[in-house]
Enzyme design. Structure first.
Site: not given
Length: 223
Positions: A79, A135, A180, A185, A188-189, A191-192
């Site tokens: 980044y 976000y 996003h 993954n 991660a899905i 987890f959230y």
């Protein structure tokens, strides 16, 4: 492009010749010094967990190099310097106050080591005039320190900050938290989803030069 949440198998490009533990040691060298200089107002959360301590602090200028190293170790995307500078700038491009941006982006220290971080921001919902969202740009924990509740503590701190400041002018129009997640993954899905996030629409071709390039939008309604 906004930052992203990717599969673990794609991580650690920048440290291909180093073990995860060595990465943590390199990050610790500068971050431990910053941790020792934190004021009581910057130390937001501390949890004694047996022989280890987990502490969360707001993001300050001194910690930017460590944040960059954690993101390089955990994410396959580099980044721009402007992203990191905006997090603590007195004149950010989005016009958000420094206090708000610092509290939406936090560091996790495990027994004195900088091991994880969350970066988020308030952004306008384009198709809902006058409304906004939080976000989540990145949420990363170094591999040797995963499954210790660090990611949960970082995410909970973001949710708690919103709940305790929901009537503040900067957050009074916020309706949801969004991020996003790459379609592959599944960890991660899950987890959230434990925190009340719901899987939304599929965005094809969201990622460049990464397979699979598609992602899901995850949302947690706040109002």
């Amino acid at each position: 492009m906004s930052l992203c949440h990717l599969t673990w198998t794609q991580k650690f490009r920048s440290y291909s010749g180093l073990s995860c533990l060595v990465c943590a040691t390199l990050i610790w060298a500068g971050a431990h010094r910053a941790f020792l200089h934190c004021s009581s107002s910057e130390l937001l959360f501390s949890l004694n967990s047996g022989p280890f301590d987990l502490s969360l602090i707001i993001l300050v200028q001194l910690l930017l190099p460590q944040l960059k190293k954690i993101n390089q170790a955990c994410l396959p995307i580099a980044y721009a310097s402007s992203f990191y500078e905006d997090l603590v700038s007195k004149n950010p491009r989005d016009g958000a106050s420094l206090e708000l941006r610092q509290n939406l982006s936090k560091f996790a220290y495990w027994n004195g080591f900088a091991v994880g971080a969350i970066c988020s921001k308030v952004e306008v919902i384009k198709d809902c005039p006058g409304r906004s969202r939080i976000y989540i740009m990145t949420l990363a924990t170094l591999a040797p320190y995963r499954n210790r509740g660090i990611g949960s503590a970082l995410l909970n701190s973001l949710i708690s900050y919103y709940e305790s400041h929901a009537t503040d002018p900067a957050l009074s129009t916020v309706d949801e938290i969004m991020l996003h997640v790459q379609t592959s993954n599944e960890d991660a899905i899950r987890f959230y989803q434990q925190f009340g996030f719901e899987r939304g629409e599929l965005v094809e071709g969201y990622y460049k030069r990464i397979e699979p390039p598609d992602c899901f939008v995850l949302r947690k309604k706040l109002r």
